[in-house]
Design an enzyme around this catalytic site. Structure first.
Site, PDB file in Angstrom:
ATOM      1  N   CYS A   1      20.339  36.303  21.261  1.00 34.57           N
ATOM      2  CA  CYS A   1      19.670  37.577  21.509  1.00 34.57           C
ATOM      3  C   CYS A   1      18.350  37.499  20.754  1.00 34.57           C
ATOM      4  CB  CYS A   1      20.533  38.795  21.159  1.00 34.57           C
ATOM      5  SG  CYS A   1      20.883  39.106  19.436  1.00 34.57           S
TER       6      CYS A   1
ATOM      7  N   HIS B   1      31.201  23.218   7.239  1.00 34.10           N
ATOM      8  CA  HIS B   1      31.842  24.023   6.184  1.00 34.10           C
ATOM      9  C   HIS B   1      32.604  25.229   6.726  1.00 34.10           C
ATOM     10  CE1 HIS B   1      29.054  22.526   2.684  1.00 34.10           C
ATOM     11  NE2 HIS B   1      29.657  21.541   3.335  1.00 34.10           N
TER      12      HIS B   1
HETATM   13  C1  RB5 Z   1      16.776  43.508  22.323  1.00 36.53           C
HETATM   14  O1  RB5 Z   1      15.529  44.132  22.343  1.00 36.53           O
HETATM   15  C2  RB5 Z   1      17.175  43.166  20.897  1.00 36.53           C
HETATM   16  O2  RB5 Z   1      17.437  44.325  20.176  1.00 36.53           O
HETATM   17  C3  RB5 Z   1      18.375  42.270  20.915  1.00 36.53           C
HETATM   18  O3  RB5 Z   1      18.095  41.107  21.623  1.00 36.53           O
HETATM   19  C4  RB5 Z   1      18.879  41.822  19.568  1.00 36.53           C
HETATM   20  O4  RB5 Z   1      17.843  41.346  18.762  1.00 36.53           O
HETATM   21  C5  RB5 Z   1      19.754  42.778  18.869  1.00 36.53           C
HETATM   22  O5  RB5 Z   1      20.339  42.495  17.827  1.00 36.53           O
END
Ligand code: RB5
Length: 143
Positions: A66, A99
């Site tokens: 993410c 680990h």
């Molecule tokens: C998306 O904008 C962003 O909030 C997501 O990808 C992530 O970083 C959340 O933890």
């Protein structure tokens, strides 16, 4: 051949696509659990299926993405038996396997470049859990 699965939200989509191509070019087979575009989505909708794939044996190792790696990792680690580690350099990926016996490598798509991602993938896939003193520590993680 290790069974691998990938998952991302929109913040990690581009890096997931890069890693998918890198895995393919290096002869790995994998399952891509989405997302499939940069359209805004909610990371739990992709983290939960990846965690389930690890839990039921459909995947041995996973890569998650993410923007920051935080949200998707927080979600993954709610699942019993899932150990997702945030990795932004190859040494962290090696340590996560050696680990912590991590079974998912989470990368912050907005904070690393493709070369670093490739190094992280190699380190994560080519490092074994060391066992020994780390075994009892890993066993104490589960509540
Ligand atoms: C998306 O904008 C962003 O909030 C997501 O990808 C992530 O970083 C959340 O933890």
């Amino acid at each position: 051949m290790k069974k691998i699965a990938l998952a991302a939200d929109h913040g990690g989509y581009a890096m997931k696509e890069f890693v998918a191509g890198y895995l393919m070019a290096n002869g790995y087979e994998f399952t891509d659990l989405g997302c499939n575009s940069e359209a805004s989505v909610d990371y739990p909708d992709f983290a939960h299926p990846l965690a389930t794939a690890i839990q039921n044996g459909d995947a041995e190792l996973g890569f998650a993405f993410c923007g920051s790696a935080n949200g998707i990792t927080m979600t993954l680690n709610r699942h019993k038996g899932v150990r997702a580690a945030i990795c932004w350099q190859k040494e962290l990926a090696s340590l996560a396997r050696a680990h912590n016996n991590a079974n998912i490598c989470s990368m912050p798509g907005r904070f690393i470049n493709e070369q670093t991602a490739a190094e992280i993938v190699d380190a994560f896939l080519n490092t074994q859990f060391e066992g020994g003193r780390h075994t009892q520590r890993v066993e104490k993680i589960e509540l």
